[in-house]
Design an enzyme around this catalytic site. Structure first.
Site, short mmCIF file in Angstrom:
data_model
loop_
_atom_site.label_atom_id
_atom_site.label_comp_id
_atom_site.label_asym_id
_atom_site.label_seq_id
_atom_site.Cartn_x
_atom_site.Cartn_y
_atom_site.Cartn_z
N LYS A 1 -6.84 16.01 -6.31
CA LYS A 1 -5.84 16.20 -7.36
C LYS A 1 -5.18 17.58 -7.21
O LYS A 1 -3.96 17.71 -7.29
CB LYS A 1 -6.47 16.07 -8.75
CG LYS A 1 -6.93 14.65 -9.07
CD LYS A 1 -5.77 13.68 -9.12
CE LYS A 1 -6.17 12.25 -9.38
NZ LYS A 1 -5.10 11.28 -9.12
N TYR B 1 -12.93 14.29 -5.23
CA TYR B 1 -11.88 13.65 -6.04
C TYR B 1 -11.02 14.72 -6.71
O TYR B 1 -9.79 14.69 -6.62
CB TYR B 1 -12.51 12.73 -7.10
CG TYR B 1 -11.53 12.32 -8.18
CD1 TYR B 1 -10.52 11.41 -7.92
CD2 TYR B 1 -11.61 12.88 -9.47
CE1 TYR B 1 -9.61 11.06 -8.91
CE2 TYR B 1 -10.71 12.53 -10.46
CZ TYR B 1 -9.70 11.62 -10.18
OH TYR B 1 -8.80 11.28 -11.15
N SER C 1 -5.36 15.47 -13.27
CA SER C 1 -6.54 15.33 -14.13
C SER C 1 -7.01 16.68 -14.63
O SER C 1 -6.89 17.69 -13.94
CB SER C 1 -7.66 14.67 -13.31
OG SER C 1 -8.87 14.76 -14.00
N ASP D 1 0.84 -1.20 0.00
CA ASP D 1 0.00 0.00 0.00
C ASP D 1 0.88 1.25 0.00
O ASP D 1 1.79 1.35 0.81
CB ASP D 1 -0.88 -0.04 1.26
CG ASP D 1 -2.05 0.90 1.14
OD1 ASP D 1 -1.83 2.11 0.89
OD2 ASP D 1 -3.19 0.43 1.26
P1 NAD Z 1 -7.05 2.27 -11.70
O1 NAD Z 1 -7.98 2.19 -10.55
O2 NAD Z 1 -7.23 1.35 -12.84
O3 NAD Z 1 -5.55 2.12 -11.19
C1 NAD Z 1 -5.15 2.52 -9.90
C2 NAD Z 1 -4.30 1.41 -9.33
O4 NAD Z 1 -3.87 1.83 -8.03
C3 NAD Z 1 -5.07 0.12 -9.14
O5 NAD Z 1 -4.30 -0.96 -9.63
C4 NAD Z 1 -5.26 0.01 -7.62
O6 NAD Z 1 -5.31 -1.33 -7.18
C5 NAD Z 1 -4.04 0.76 -7.13
N1 NAD Z 1 -4.20 1.35 -5.80
C6 NAD Z 1 -5.23 2.12 -5.36
N2 NAD Z 1 -4.98 2.52 -4.10
C7 NAD Z 1 -3.79 2.01 -3.75
C8 NAD Z 1 -3.00 2.08 -2.57
N3 NAD Z 1 -3.40 2.76 -1.49
N4 NAD Z 1 -1.80 1.44 -2.56
C9 NAD Z 1 -1.37 0.74 -3.66
N5 NAD Z 1 -2.08 0.64 -4.78
C10 NAD Z 1 -3.28 1.27 -4.84
O7 NAD Z 1 -7.07 3.80 -12.19
P2 NAD Z 1 -6.47 4.44 -13.52
O8 NAD Z 1 -7.61 4.76 -14.41
O9 NAD Z 1 -5.36 3.63 -14.01
O10 NAD Z 1 -5.96 5.82 -12.92
C11 NAD Z 1 -4.62 5.98 -12.48
C12 NAD Z 1 -4.46 7.38 -11.92
O11 NAD Z 1 -4.82 8.32 -12.94
C13 NAD Z 1 -5.36 7.68 -10.73
O12 NAD Z 1 -4.63 8.47 -9.83
C14 NAD Z 1 -6.49 8.48 -11.33
O13 NAD Z 1 -7.06 9.38 -10.40
C15 NAD Z 1 -5.76 9.24 -12.43
N6 NAD Z 1 -6.65 9.66 -13.52
C16 NAD Z 1 -7.39 8.71 -14.17
C17 NAD Z 1 -8.25 9.10 -15.18
C18 NAD Z 1 -9.09 8.08 -15.91
O14 NAD Z 1 -10.03 8.47 -16.61
N7 NAD Z 1 -8.83 6.80 -15.80
C19 NAD Z 1 -8.35 10.45 -15.53
C20 NAD Z 1 -7.56 11.39 -14.86
C21 NAD Z 1 -6.71 10.97 -13.84
#
Ligand code: NAD
Ligand code: UDP
Length: 377
Positions: A155, A151, A127, A61
Site C-alpha cells: 500500500k 501487504y 489503508s 486482470d
Molecule cells: P475484495 O477481495 O472483496 O475485492 C477485491 C476485488 O478485486 C475482488 O473482486 C477480486 O476478485 C478482484 N481482484 C483481485 N485481484 C485482481 C486482479 N489482478 N485483476 C482483477 N481483479 C482482481 O477486497 P475489498 O475488501 O473489497 O478491498 C478492496 C481494496 O481495498 C483492496 O485493495 C484492499 O487492499 C483495500 N482495503 C481493504 C480493507 C478491508 O478491510 N476490506 C481495508 C483497507 C484497504
C-alpha cells in the site's frame, strides 16, 4: 459533473458497494474484475439495488496493461477507482512475493494504461495499516508511516509510485483513500462481505459465530490500555465508505487544475470501539449473546487505531453517517440471508447478462440488466 468510472475489483466487497453508490449518484460504471475473490452473482445484484443498469462488466486482470488501456479507451473512462488486489495480511507474510507481484504489478499496469490513454483521475484503495502503531491518536494524514507486513508495504509503495507518476504528468491527479476498518453490508442484504475460509477480521468472525458456523469468538488480548482492555478500532460502515469514494471522485472530476497532484485522505469515523463493545452491539443486533473466550494477543496487532476524519470533510465534504448499531444490523442481516440460503440448499439463481451489441469485444464487456425476475426470491 457525471463521469464514466472504471472500478477495478468492482465485484469485491468495497468495490460492489461503491459501484452501487456511483450508479445511484448518476455516474456510469465499468467494473473490471477477474473474480479471484468474488463472484458474478454479486455483480448481477448491483443493478437491482442501484435501480439502474448503467453498469458494464469486463472480466479480466488488472495486471494486463494492454487490456487496461483498451478498456479505458473503449469506454472513454474519466476516472479509475483501483480496488483490485490481494488484502490478507497473514497471507502476505507467508507469501510476500505474491503480494509484491500482484499488487504492485496491478497498480503499475493501471497507471501505465492511464498514462498511455491520457486518463487523468485516480482513486486508490489504501489503508490505515500504513500508520502502523502510531502514537498520534486520532491519526492525521501527516502522521509518520510505518508498515509491518508485506501487504501494508504494498500500500505504501503504491502510494509512492502514484506520487512519482503524478509528479511526472502535468494534469494527473490522484487521491489515495486510507480506509480504517470497513464493516457492514448493504441494507438490502443483497451484497456484503463473503470471506473465503476462516475469517481473520473481527466482524466476519463474529457474524459467522452468530450464524453458528463458528463455536465462539476468540478475543485476541484483554490487557491493552483501552477502556476494557480489548483492542480498539475505528469501524466504518461500508456504505459510508462507498459514499466517500463518490465524494472523492466527484471532487477530482470537478476541482480546479491547481489541486495537489496526489492527496492521501483518511476514511474513518473518528469513533473507536473495542472488541467487547462490538461483540455486545452485534449480540444486540442478532438478539442473543454471542459466545466468546478471551485469548492471548494476536501477533502484530496494534492496541488502537483511530482516524482523524477532518481532511475528508474539508476537501470533499464527506462525513460518515452510520453508527455501530447500523453496522452490526446490516452485517447480521447479510450474514443471516446467506445462512438461510445455504440452510435450505438454495443458491441464488444467476442473472443472465445481456451482452452489449458489440459481440466482437474481446474482453467480454457485458451490460448488466436487472431482468424481469427478482433474483433473490
Ligand atoms: P475484495 O477481495 O472483496 O475485492 C477485491 C476485488 O478485486 C475482488 O473482486 C477480486 O476478485 C478482484 N481482484 C483481485 N485481484 C485482481 C486482479 N489482478 N485483476 C482483477 N481483479 C482482481 O477486497 P475489498 O475488501 O473489497 O478491498 C478492496 C481494496 O481495498 C483492496 O485493495 C484492499 O487492499 C483495500 N482495503 C481493504 C480493507 C478491508 O478491510 N476490506 C481495508 C483497507 C484497504
Ligand atoms: N479480533 C479478535 N478476534 C478475532 C478477530 C479480531 O479479538 O477473531 C480483534 C483484533 O485483535 C483487533 C480487532 O479485533 O483488536 C480488529 O481486528 P481486525 O482483524 O478486524 O482488524 P485489524 O486488526 O486488521 O485492524
Amino acid at each position: 459533473m457525471k463521469g464514466r468510472i472504471l472500478t477495478t475489483g468492482g465485484a469485491g466487497y468495497i468495490g460492489s458497494h461503491t459501484t452501487v453508490e456511483l450508479l445511484k449518484a448518476g455516474h456510469s460504471v465499468v467494473i473490471l474484475d477477474n473474480f479471484e475473490n468474488s463472484d458474478r452473482d454479486r455483480v448481477a445484484r448491483i443493478p437491482l439495488i442501484a435501480g439502474t443498469a448503467d453498469v458494464r462488466l469486463v472480466e479480466g486482470d488488472v495486471r494486463d496493461a494492454q487490456l487496461m488501456a483498451d478498456v479505458l479507451k473503449r469506454h472513454k473512462i474519466d476516472a479509475v477507482i483501483h480496488f483490485a488486489g490481494k488484502k490478507a495480511v497473514a497471507e502476505s507474510v507467508a507469501n510476500p512475493l505474491l503480494y509484491y507481484h500482484d499488487n504492485i504489478t496491478g497498480a503499475v499496469s493501471v497507471l501505465s494504461a492511464m498514462r498511455e490513454v491520457g486518463c487523468k483521475n485516480l482513486i486508490f484503495s489504501s489503508s490505515a495499516t500504513v500508520y502502523g502503531d502510531t502514537e498520534m491518536l486520532p491519526t492525521r494524514e501527516t502522521a509518520a508511516t510505518s508498515v509491518s507486513s508485506p501487504y501494508g508495504r504494498t500500500k505504501l509503495m503504491i502510494e509512492e509510485i502514484i506520487d512519482d507518476t503524478a509528479a511526472s504528468l502535468a494534469t494527473f491527479r490522484a487521491i489515495s483513500l486510507r480506509y480504517f476498518n470497513p464493516v457492514g453490508a448493504h441494507a438490502s442484504g443483497f451484497i456484503g462481505e463473503c470471506p473465503r475460509g476462516v475469517p481473520n477480521n473481527l466482524f466476519p468472525y463474529i457474524a459467522q459465530a452468530a450464524a453458528g458456523i463458528r463455536d465462539y469468538v476468540q478475543i485476541h488480548g484483554s490487557d491493552y490500555e483501552t477502556s476494557d482492555g480489548t483492542g480498539s478500532r475505528d469501524y466504518i460502515h461500508v456504505v459510508d465508505l462507498a459514499r466517500g469514494h463518490v465524494a472523492a471522485v466527484e471532487h477530482l472530476l470537478s476541482s480546479s487544475a491547481d489541486y495537489a497532484p496526489h492527496r492521501k485522505v483518511n476514511l474513518g469515523t473518528g469513533q473507536g470501539h473495542t472488541v467487547l463493545q462490538v461483540l455486545h452491539a452485534f449480540s444486540k443486533a442478532c438478539g442473543f449473546q454471542i459466545p466468546y473466550q478471551i485469548g492471548p494477543r494476536r501477533l502484530g496487532d496494534v492496541p488502537a487505531s483511530l482516524a482523524d476524519p477532518s481532511l475528508s470533510l474539508a476537501l470533499f465534504g464527506w462525513k460518515p453517517e452510520l453508527d455501530l448499531e447500523e453496522m452490526c444490523r446490516d452485517h447480521w442481516n447479510f450474514q443471516k440471508r446467506e445462512r438461510d440460503k445455504s440452510n435450505i440448499g438454495m443458491r441464488i439463481p444467476p442473472v443472465t447478462h445481456k451482452a452489449t451489441s458489440d459481440h466482437t469485444d474481446p474482453h467480454r464487456a457485458h451490460q448488466l440488466t436487472s431482468g424481469s425476475r427478482n433474483v433473490l426470491n
